[in-house]
Design an enzyme around this catalytic site. Structure first.
Site, PDB file in Angstrom:
ATOM      1  N   CYS A 117       3.364  -4.745   6.685  1.00  0.00           N
ATOM      2  CA  CYS A 117       3.114  -4.683   5.239  1.00  0.00           C
ATOM      3  C   CYS A 117       4.350  -4.181   4.498  1.00  0.00           C
ATOM      4  O   CYS A 117       5.373  -3.875   5.085  1.00  0.00           O
ATOM      5  CB  CYS A 117       1.935  -3.756   4.959  1.00  0.00           C
ATOM      6  SG  CYS A 117       0.402  -4.291   5.730  1.00  0.00           S
ATOM      7  N   HIS A 173       0.829  -1.207   0.000  1.00  0.00           N
ATOM      8  CA  HIS A 173       0.000   0.000   0.000  1.00  0.00           C
ATOM      9  C   HIS A 173       0.861   1.254   0.000  1.00  0.00           C
ATOM     10  O   HIS A 173       2.095   1.185   0.081  1.00  0.00           O
ATOM     11  CB  HIS A 173      -0.951   0.006   1.205  1.00  0.00           C
ATOM     12  CG  HIS A 173      -0.272  -0.010   2.552  1.00  0.00           C
ATOM     13  ND1 HIS A 173       0.466   1.043   3.036  1.00  0.00           N
ATOM     14  CD2 HIS A 173      -0.256  -0.953   3.518  1.00  0.00           C
ATOM     15  CE1 HIS A 173       0.914   0.750   4.238  1.00  0.00           C
ATOM     16  NE2 HIS A 173       0.502  -0.462   4.557  1.00  0.00           N
TER      17      HIS A 173
END
Length: 424
Positions: A154, A146
């Site tokens: 992440c 992202h």
């Protein structure tokens, strides 16, 4: 007329205020932004179409995300490489929900995993836990690639980067690709890197990933990935079309003969390079050990002569004197340094014992919590390390502070450095 003028004024004011708060995304949605012309031109030059299939590779240590696209001949070629803005945890796979560890392995992204309305600009879920993770009892959710440059497990990119990465995936789905592969590795799996990490507890897990890495290097086609016996298997077919079970033992399987032959030749060359890398690293380690012994001998001799009142010259600039070390201001968190320095002045036979006693009971310097692993789970079947200590759940769609990416292992403890210097 006056009323019409008043309404016009109010309307113009409203538009002006809106212009302060709105962005171009309100006119051209961020999820539909097109790839830059330079990228389109590069694709054309490489024999790729805008909507041809895509795959991605991630390398933690190098901090890179690569985008590959299929050419007209069916093979893939790299089209873009991006510096990962942030990733959390350290080298090694993800084990448990909330451990703030970025995953490693082979993952699948389908259209439903794309998030055009992410609070982190744009995002797609990489599909953790996959069949391998689930078979080995690994837990977690919302593991993304992202934007917003903020990570809690992440792989986070800048908004500009994720805009392009998202567009590559979006266009491939528009072209008919049903899913694309994301390969996440700890580092580029060269002979030199594998030799460098041969003693890491994750080494067996990484060797398993390396087979899939090698198949792609050989064919430039994303490998067929399955799981059986709680292990990844690549480009294999079960006899009689038998369905593979992630937790059951692997049945008899076969590979295309041409791939098997090429892989054996590739592996033979790798084995030679790996042996050379091990030898080079062993030679370097011996040289460092010898240098450490010589430094310790010089310091001990210098200290004894100085203690007897002899006139002694300065030590070489690269070797700090025990006096300088002891007199230098020390941080409160490292009280063992001065004690270690005093151990240099002891007789050679007792230097190691005195040094170890000087640091006994002293807390060793700790790494940040996000990059410290502690064993709390059974060892998986492939020999990977146990699970790090679980932490509170911190999914990708939450704000979290992020440590700097791991860069290849922690610094040795003070006690270990002493042992290396004084051991005979």
């Amino acid at each position: 007329m006056t009323r019409l003028i008043k309404y016009a004024f109010l309307l113009s004011t409203a538009f002006a205020l809106a212009a302060c708060n709105e962005t171009l995304e309100d006119i051209a949605p961020k999820a539909e932004r097109q790839l830059p012309a330079r990228v389109v031109q590069t694709m054309k030059a490489k024999g790729m179409s805008k909507t041809s299939p895509v795959m991605m590779r991630i390398f933690k240590e190098e901090g890179k995300l690569e985008v590959w696209k299929a050419k007209t001949n069916g093979r893939y070629d790299i089209i873009a490489s991006y510096d990962i803005c942030k990733w959390s945890g350290q080298l090694g796979p993800k084990f448990t929900e909330g451990d703030r560890q970025a995953p490693e392995g082979f993952y699948t992204v389908r259209p439903g995993q794309m998030n055009p309305k992410s609070s982190y600009y744009l995002a797609f879920n990489i599909g953790f836990p996959n069949a391998y993770d689930q078979a080995n009892g690994r837990t977690g959710k919302h593991l993304m690639v992202h934007g917003a440059c903020s990570s809690a497990g992440c792989y986070s990119m800048t908004d500009e980067q994720i805009s392009e990465i998202y567009a590559f995936a979006r266009d491939s789905f528009k072209g008919g690709q049903r899913e694309f592969q994301v390969q996440a590795f700890p580092f580029r799996m060269t002979a030199e890197n594998m030799a460098r990490y041969r003693s890491d507890p994750n080494y067996d897990f990484w060797k398993m990933l390396k087979e899939g890495y090698d198949h792609f290097e050989l064919t430039k086609i994303p490998p067929k990935v399955d799981v059986c016996g709680k292990r990844y298997v690549f480009n294999r077919e079960a006899a009689d079309g038998e369905r593979l079970s992630p937790t059951a033992a692997c049945p008899p399987m076969s590979q295309p003969e041409s791939l098997l032959t090429a892989y054996r030749q590739y592996q033979a060359q790798y084995d030679i390079a790996f042996s050379k890398a091990l030898k080079a690293q062993s030679t370097a380690t011996r040289s460092e050990t010898i240098a450490g012994h010589e430094e310790a001998r010089l310091v001990a001799d210098w200290s004894k002569r100085r203690a007897r009142g002899e006139k002694v010259s300065r030590l070489p600039p690269n070797i700090p004197s025990p006096t300088a070390v002891a007199e230098a201001p020390q941080p409160a968190s490292t009280p063992a340094v001065a004690a270690t320095a005093s151990a240099y002045t002891a007789e050679p036979a007792s230097r190691l014992q005195n040094a170890l006693e000087a640091v006994a009971g002293q807390p060793e310097q700790q790494q940040p919590a996000e990059s410290t692993a502690a064993a709390v789970a059974p060892v998986p079947a492939e020999g990977a390390v146990p699970s790090p200590t679980p932490r509170p759940d911190t999914s990708a769609e939450r704000t979290a502070s992020v440590p700097a990416p791991a860069t290849g292992g922690q610094a040795p403890s003070l006690r270990r450095r002493i042992q290396n210097i004084f051991s005979r």
